[in-house]
Write a protein that holds these residues in place. Structure first.
Motif, short mmCIF file in Angstrom:
data_model
loop_
_atom_site.label_atom_id
_atom_site.label_comp_id
_atom_site.label_asym_id
_atom_site.label_seq_id
_atom_site.Cartn_x
_atom_site.Cartn_y
_atom_site.Cartn_z
N ASN A 16 0.81 -1.22 0.00
CA ASN A 16 0.00 0.00 0.00
C ASN A 16 0.84 1.27 0.00
OD1 ASN A 16 0.99 -0.07 2.57
ND2 ASN A 16 -0.99 -0.22 3.59
N GLY A 17 2.02 1.18 -0.62
CA GLY A 17 2.94 2.32 -0.59
C GLY A 17 2.73 3.35 -1.67
N ASP A 18 1.97 3.01 -2.70
CA ASP A 18 1.70 3.97 -3.77
C ASP A 18 0.44 3.55 -4.52
OD1 ASP A 18 2.60 1.81 -5.36
OD2 ASP A 18 4.61 2.64 -5.54
N ARG A 203 -12.78 24.07 1.56
CA ARG A 203 -11.44 23.49 1.66
C ARG A 203 -11.15 22.63 0.43
NH1 ARG A 203 -9.68 24.55 6.74
NH2 ARG A 203 -11.30 25.08 8.26
N ILE A 204 -10.14 23.04 -0.34
CA ILE A 204 -9.72 22.33 -1.54
C ILE A 204 -8.36 21.73 -1.28
CG2 ILE A 204 -9.20 22.55 -4.01
CD1 ILE A 204 -10.98 25.06 -4.01
N ILE A 205 -8.15 20.49 -1.72
CA ILE A 205 -6.88 19.82 -1.48
C ILE A 205 -6.30 19.30 -2.79
CG2 ILE A 205 -7.89 17.53 -1.05
CD1 ILE A 205 -5.79 17.23 1.24
N TYR A 206 -5.00 19.42 -2.90
CA TYR A 206 -4.26 18.73 -3.98
C TYR A 206 -3.27 17.81 -3.30
CZ TYR A 206 -0.73 17.48 -7.32
OH TYR A 206 0.15 16.74 -8.07
N ALA A 207 -3.28 16.54 -3.67
CA ALA A 207 -2.34 15.58 -3.10
C ALA A 207 -1.68 14.81 -4.23
CB ALA A 207 -3.06 14.61 -2.16
N GLY A 240 2.54 17.05 -1.05
CA GLY A 240 3.42 16.37 -2.00
C GLY A 240 4.57 17.23 -2.47
N ILE A 241 4.48 18.53 -2.21
CA ILE A 241 5.54 19.46 -2.59
C ILE A 241 5.59 20.56 -1.52
CG2 ILE A 241 3.96 20.78 -4.07
CD1 ILE A 241 6.34 21.43 -5.88
N SER A 242 6.79 20.96 -1.15
CA SER A 242 6.93 22.01 -0.13
C SER A 242 6.86 23.38 -0.80
CB SER A 242 8.28 21.86 0.59
OG SER A 242 9.35 22.15 -0.31
N ARG A 243 6.70 24.39 0.02
CA ARG A 243 6.67 25.76 -0.51
C ARG A 243 7.99 26.10 -1.19
NH1 ARG A 243 4.38 31.34 2.02
NH2 ARG A 243 5.53 32.78 0.66
N ASP A 244 9.11 25.69 -0.58
CA ASP A 244 10.43 25.97 -1.18
C ASP A 244 10.56 25.31 -2.55
OD1 ASP A 244 11.22 27.48 0.96
OD2 ASP A 244 12.41 25.89 1.91
N GLN A 245 10.11 24.07 -2.66
CA GLN A 245 10.18 23.37 -3.93
C GLN A 245 9.32 24.06 -4.99
OE1 GLN A 245 8.92 19.56 -2.31
NE2 GLN A 245 10.92 18.65 -2.75
N SER A 263 -1.63 26.76 1.46
CA SER A 263 -0.61 26.19 2.35
C SER A 263 0.03 24.96 1.71
CB SER A 263 -1.21 25.81 3.70
OG SER A 263 -2.30 24.92 3.55
N PHE A 264 1.32 24.78 1.95
CA PHE A 264 2.08 23.66 1.43
C PHE A 264 2.49 22.76 2.60
CE2 PHE A 264 2.53 27.04 -1.61
CZ PHE A 264 2.56 26.42 -2.86
N LEU A 265 2.14 21.50 2.53
CA LEU A 265 2.45 20.57 3.62
C LEU A 265 3.58 19.60 3.30
CD1 LEU A 265 -1.12 19.64 4.96
CD2 LEU A 265 0.35 21.57 5.57
N GLY A 266 4.11 19.65 2.07
CA GLY A 266 5.18 18.73 1.71
C GLY A 266 4.68 17.30 1.61
N ARG A 267 5.59 16.34 1.69
CA ARG A 267 5.23 14.93 1.58
C ARG A 267 4.63 14.42 2.88
NH1 ARG A 267 7.17 12.34 -2.83
NH2 ARG A 267 7.05 10.31 -1.80
N LYS A 268 3.62 13.58 2.76
CA LYS A 268 2.96 12.99 3.92
C LYS A 268 2.77 11.49 3.67
CE LYS A 268 2.05 16.74 6.39
NZ LYS A 268 2.54 16.91 7.78
N LYS A 269 2.63 10.74 4.75
CA LYS A 269 2.33 9.32 4.62
C LYS A 269 0.93 9.15 4.03
CE LYS A 269 5.25 7.65 8.39
NZ LYS A 269 5.29 6.92 9.69
N ARG A 270 0.73 8.04 3.36
CA ARG A 270 -0.54 7.80 2.67
C ARG A 270 -1.73 7.92 3.62
NH1 ARG A 270 -3.19 5.62 -1.57
NH2 ARG A 270 -4.81 4.11 -1.11
N GLU A 271 -1.60 7.39 4.83
CA GLU A 271 -2.70 7.44 5.79
C GLU A 271 -3.05 8.88 6.16
OE1 GLU A 271 0.07 5.67 6.17
OE2 GLU A 271 -0.67 3.64 5.81
#
Length: 386
Positions: A16-18, A203-207, A240-245, A263-271
């Motif tokens: 379940n890693g991707d 609230r809109i999300i892109y992952a 999935g991407i940080s603000r710096d990236q 807001s940018f949250l970077g990479r997160k675990k699937r859960e």
């Protein structure tokens, strides 16, 4: 061992890693329902090269134990030969092999032993790259390998499960047996969001990993074009991407104006990602519909979101037109451009609670009808036996 053994071989991070691993698991469960004994050989978290079990499916990861770059490279390089070794030990008891990914050497070995031992071979075809995805275009090695797989290596000795109409039609035009099955999941076991929950803002999300595939720039520019009052009604979270990236990729895009609502949250675990999706109102996706990769693939995030009762805010690519209905189970973005994003954003921030409830409820119903893996058992059975 059960005489109807099927090996599924994939370079994805099973179990379940991707996204690819989730699809592979769905097919493993379908095979179990049909009386087969599936065994998955993959590249998920290390099992020390031994077999383990996940959700009643036997599997083995060929990933190296170490997490450093050298270990990861060695694992990838040795994957084909290690997979061949596992298949060789079981070839006499095999009924079929499903090849998802793993390289030309591995596929050629599978084709050879299948012919010698009267074993059927399936290929799960899920992508066809475009040059635009890579900085070096058609010279990129992964582009070349993927092109060769779809144009040369998959032949009439293999049956194809295609994730899209584009891929299905391509293989059928070459005289290869093919069936279309979109992204599928165990939808019934996914607990959806609380449809009645009302957020104070939309609230809109892109992952995902935008890379050369998903377009985020147009959406950020669209948010900037909203009035200050309109932006107060909106929260756009990017995973999935940080603000710096992001700023390195788009140095001309000033983010100060959208500080409060993007807001940018970077990479997160699937859960964690799935939990954040469930607490959103819309899931965002924007891709250029004319690109081959967009026609050939099928976005997993659409099915994940709708299965959780979260409608899409997206444009139409791949086969999405077969499932998405504007203002019923989604809000459509007309084109892959900034103006279309502005128009769609203004529509979503002015939705009333009843309209939002209906969109969420219908998104889940669509997933149950079209993306539930158990709805495809009979089709897979017929395809294997035709």
């Amino acid at each position: 061992m059960n005489e109807k053994v099927i090996i599924i071989v994939t370079a994805d991070k099973y179990p379940n890693g991707d996204a690819g691993a989730v699809r592979t698991h769905a097919f493993a469960k379908i095979f179990r329902e049909l009386g087969y004994y599936p065994i998955v050989i993959g590249m998920g978290d290390s099992t020390s090269m031994s077999y383990s079990e996940y959700d009643h499916v036997k599997y083995c990861s060929l990933r190296q134990k170490g997490s450093d770059i050298v270990s990861r490279i060695i694992g990838r390089v040795l994957f084909p030969m290690r997979a061949i070794s596992h298949i060789r030990k079981m070839k006499k008891s095999l009924t079929g092999i499903m090849f998802v990914s793993g390289g030309e050497l591995l596929l050629n070995y599978i084709k050879k032993i299948a012919k010698r031992n009267d074993i059927w071979v399936l290929h799960d075809s899920v992508e066809w790259y475009s040059p635009s995805e890579f900085s070096n275009g058609e010279k990129n090695i992964w582009y070349i390998k993927n092109n060769r797989l779809n144009e040369k290596l998959i032949d009439k000795s293999i049956k194809v499960i295609a994730i899209s109409s584009f891929l299905e039609n391509h293989f059928k035009s070459k005289g290869i047996d093919a069936i279309r099955i979109p992204v599928i999941m165990d939808v019934k076991n996914i607990i959806p969001c609380d449809y009645t929950h009302v957020n104070d803002v939309i609230r809109i999300i892109y992952a995902g990993s935008p890379g050369g595939k998903d377009h985020l720039k147009e959406m950020i520019f669209a948010v900037k074009r909203l009035s200050e009052e309109e932006r107060k009604k909106l929260n756009f979270t990017i995973i999935g991407i940080s603000r710096d990236q992001f700023e390195k990729s788009y140095p001309d895009l000033e983010l100060a104006e959208v500080e409060g609502c993007v807001s940018f949250l970077g990479r997160k675990k699937r859960e964690e990602v799935l939990d954040l999706i469930k607490r959103s109102d819309f899931s965002f996706l924007l891709r250029p519909a004319e690109e081959r990769y967009a026609k050939a693939g099928f976005p997993t995030k659409v099915v994940e979101s709708m299965s959780n009762g979260i409608p899409m805010l997206c444009n139409l690519t791949s086969d999405l037109e077969l499932y998405l209905r504007n203002n019923e189970n989604c809000i459509l973005i007309e084109n892959c451009d900034e103006d279309s994003c502005v128009k769609a954003l203004r529509k979503v921030i002015n939705l009333d609670n009843e309209a939002l409830y209906t969109l969420k409820k219908n998104a889940r119903i669509t997933a149950e009808h079209h993306f539930n893996m158990y709805n495809y058992i009979e089709a897979v059975d017929n395809f294997l036996n035709q």
